[in-house]
Every structure is written in structure tokens, then in C-alpha cells.
Design a protein around this motif. Structure first.
Motif: not given
Ligand SMILES: *Cc1c(COP(=O)(O)O)cnc(C)c1O
Length: 398
Positions: A87-89, A92, A113, A156, A160, A185, A187, A205, A207, A209-210, A219-220, A341
Motif C-alpha cells: 500500500s502507499g501507507l 511511508i 497525509y 509532500e 494532502s 510523497d 502521489t 514515495m 501510492a 493505488t491512485k 492497493l500498492m 482517488w
Molecule cells: C492514498 C495516499 C496515500 C496512501 O496510499 P494507500 O495505498 O491508500 O495506503 C499516501 N499519500 C497520499 C498523498 C495519498 O493520496
């Protein structure tokens, strides 16, 4: 198995003569499902190479599918090596744990975030690692917090939910002057709009996932570096923590990456159209979209970014009570209420920034009193999204 003796059913169900067809013209990367990785001989097993991203040793540590994705992410971000996590988390947390030890401190932007802030106040605090928060729009507040035990500075951009764009070069200059590594971050920019390594940042870093996934179904996260030693340092922790990803998820992200730029451009253009419409409405006090002058750091966005994604926020007039804003969001038909998102669907989520306890800031104050709604523009037709906002906005009156 060329024994004359016929094998039992259970054995035959496991051992067959399958070899991947070759030559084979399928254009996509194969999905390797592997926990067990085998060697032809004991000597080959003993000579296995854990360190390099082509050494297959254990499913957790990489397959041709995951290594292919990692190298595409590294290239997207302009780095040399990427590590993939679930996951993105997790990305981190991996960076936090790889870079710090008991007695150290980490510096985080005040608009970080929020789950990252939580990790600082819980897991890291329990280990005697202190998370300190700086005002991302005031580089002097960062300089004042750096000391000999500062192990890492997080950035970041934009922040966020609240979307401030910091002066990245100014923040990086402070870190470099004190010899502190930096992580960002990235993302929001999705590897497309902003080049962290060109700005001297050490760790990127993302995410995945987005936008890279783009399907709202995987999730990644990734951690990309340009320096070999730093990569090996983070990779060692990646292996010890047991982080790894499965082939199916890697495949979905590989598939998403191929169309990411087109989806991204559409979503970004839709975001600009929605932001422009919102800026023209009396009910909206501020449009926090980096491309809008209302957004703190707009000038830095113009200087450092090559565009915008579809994620931004709007602050409503403080005279409009929260229930009315909630009713407006409930009335939206094309915007779903959801956090994650980067997919094709538009989203809207109200945040309690101004309510007591609603903001998690500690190093800067939040200037607005009205309700904040974070919007994400998907890939629908902009006209339909605006019509939808128009009908939902009737709920704000009264
Ligand atoms: C969604 C998001 C994350 C975490 O990603 P996950 O895969 O949902 O854990 C981290 N930073 C930002 C800015 C995000 O939008």
C-alpha cells in the motif's frame, strides 16, 4: 519424470511437462504466481543473489512480473531502483523505519497525509523516534527544527487535502545544508508533473493505488531511489519487514500504467473545469487547486509543475452550515463519496477542517471557517459533472 513406473494421480497433478510456449507473441508481461522459487542444483541455490533485482530467490522478494513493474516505476519517477509494497501507507512506513532509529527525529510537513502523522505519534513514538512538524509554507520553521538527530525530512506537494504547494527547492536546500536526506510523497503528481530527483530529493514515495492502478481496485505503494547505497539500505528493511506484492496486483498496475497518462490528462482537465466552475459560484469561498491563485503556493506550482491532476479542494462560505454541504454531497449522482482517488470515477468528500478537533495541524493554523470538500475529477464528460454539481448546489440554499 521419465521413470517407466507410472506416477500416481496426486504426483501427476503437480508434475507435468509444461514449459512456457516459446516463441510466443503475447504482448503483455506474464503473471508469475510464486512463493516457491527453485534452483536446478544445490550449488545454484547456495550461490543465489539476494541483492540484485534480477536474482530470483523467494517469491516475496520478487518475480519477473514484480521486477518488471518495479523497473517501470523507477523509470517513471526518473530514479534507478523501486521497491514495491502492499500500500502507499506501507511505503511511508518502510521509509520511516529504514531511515531512523531510537533517539532520532523525523520532520514532517504539517499538512502531511494524515495516517503518516498517526504513525509518527504511535509506532515511531513507541520506539523513541520523534516526529516533529514544520509549516510547509515557512522554510524557516523547518530550519528551526533540524538538529544532529534529524534522520529524515518528509515533503509532500501539494499537501494532502489542503493542497498548499511548498517551495521544494528552499526546503531541500535546508536539508542539504544540514546533510539530512529527504523523502517526498509524489502521489499527486503521479510521476508525470514533478521531477523530485531533479530537485535533489533522495527518496520518492508514490501510492500506486491512485493513478497508476487507475481502477480503484488495487492497493500498492512504491519507494524509488536514484542512489545504489540508499536503495540497498531500504531494500534490506523491505526484506526484513516481509513486504512484498503478488503477481496479480503487479499485473493490474502494469496494465494501468500503460494508459495512465491519457487517463491522467483527462482527469486533470476535468479537475480544471470543475475548479473554474466552482470559483464562479458565490457559495464557494476558496478553490484550493494549485492552478488557482487562491491556493497557497500557486506561484511554486507554476514554477515547478508541468500541470495538475484531478484532485483538489474547495472551501464553502462559512455561513453555509455543515448539514447543507453534506446534503449537497449526498445529492451528487456522478460523484461517489470515497477517499481513494485516481480511478475513472469522480469523488467528493467533506472534511471537518474548521470543526473543533477537526484539523490535525500542530505547526500552522487553518485560515478558513467554512466546510472543505475535497473533489476528485474522474474521466467522465466534464459537462455532465458540472450539470451534476449545478443540481446538487440547489441543496446549499435555504
Ligand atoms: C492514498 C495516499 C496515500 C496512501 O496510499 P494507500 O495505498 O491508500 O495506503 C499516501 N499519500 C497520499 C498523498 C495519498 O493520496
Amino acid at each position: 519424470m521419465d521413470d517407466a513406473k507410472e506416477l500416481g494421480t496426486a504426483t501427476r497433478l503437480v508434475h507435468d511437462d509444461y514449459v512456457a510456449p516459446s516463441p510466443f507473441g503475447g504482448i503483455n508481461v506474464a503473471i508469475h504466481h510464486a512463493s516457491t522459487v527453485t534452483w536446478p542444483t544445490v550449488a545454484a541455490m547456495r550461490a543465489r543473489d539476494w541483492k540484485h533485482d534480477t536474482g530470483y530467490t523467494y517469491g516475496l522478494h520478487g518475480t519477473p512480473t514484480t521486477f518488471t513493474l518495479a523497473s517501470r516505476i523507477a523509470s517513471l519517477e526518473g530514479g534507478r531502483h523501486a521497491l514495491l509494497v502492499p500500500s502507499g501507507l506501507a511505503a511511508i512506513v518502510l521509509v520511516d523505519f529504514a531511515m531512523s532509529k531510537t533517539g532520532d527525529n523525523l520532520l514532517l510537513p504539517d499538512n502531511v497525509y494524515n495516517p503518516s502523522r498517526d504513525v509518527g505519534g504511535s509506532l515511531l513514538a513507541d520506539l523513541g523516534i520523534e516526529a516533529r512538524f514544520y509549516d510547509p509554507m515557512d522554510p524557516a520553521s523547518l530550519a528551526a527544527l533540524v538538529d544532529d538527530r534529524t534522520a529524515l525530512i518528509w515533503l509532500e506537494t501539494p499537501g494532502s487535502v489542503t493542497m498548499e504547494v511548498p517551495d521544494v527547492p528552499a526546503l531541500v536546500a535546508i536539508a542539504k545544508a544540514r546533510g539530512v536526506p529527504t523523502a517526498i510523497d509524489n502521489t499527486w503528481a503521479a510521476g508525470l508533473l514533478f521531477r523530485p530527483f531533479d530537485h535533489g530529493i533522495d527518496i520518492v514515495m508514490h501510492a500506486l493505488t491512485k493513478y497508476p492502478s487507475g481502477g480503484s481496485d488495487v492497493l500498492m505503494g512504491s519507494v524509488t531511489t536514484a542512489d545504489e547505497d540508499l536503495h540497498q539500505r531500504i531494500k534490506a528493511v523491505h526484506m526484513k519487514m516481509g513486504f512484498g506484492i503478488g503477481g496479480d496486483d503487479a499485473y493490474l498496475v502494469l496494465r494501468g500504467l500503460a494508459t495512465m497518462q491519457m487517463r491522467f490528462e483527462r482527469s486533470g482537465a476535468n479537475g480544471l473545469a470543475l475548479a473554474a466552475w466552482l470559483a464562479g459560484r458565490d457559495e464557494v469561498a476558496a478553490v484550493l487547486h494549485p492552478a488557482h491563485a487562491d491556493c497557497p503556493g500557486h506561484a511554486f506550482w507554476r514554477r515547478d509543475f508541468s500541470g495538475a491532476c484531478g484532485l483538489f479542494s474547495a472551501v464553502f462560505d462559512e455561513r453555509i452550515p455543515e448539514e447543507r454541504v453534506d446534503a449537497m454531497v449526498d445529492a451528487l449522482r456522478l460523484f461517489a463519496i470515497g477517499f481513494s482517488w485516481g480511478g475513472v470515477h469522480s469523488l467528493a468528500v467533506p472534511y471537518r477542517m474548521a470543526a473543533p478537533g477537526g484539523t490535525t495541524r500542530s505547526a500552522s493554523s487553518w485560515p478558513h471557517r467554512g466546510v472543505l470538500v475535497r473533489f476528485y475529477a474522474g474521466t467522465e464528460d466534464a459537462r455532465d459533472l458540472i450539470d451534476d454539481l449545478e443540481q446538487a448546489f440547489t441543496r446549499l440554499a435555504g
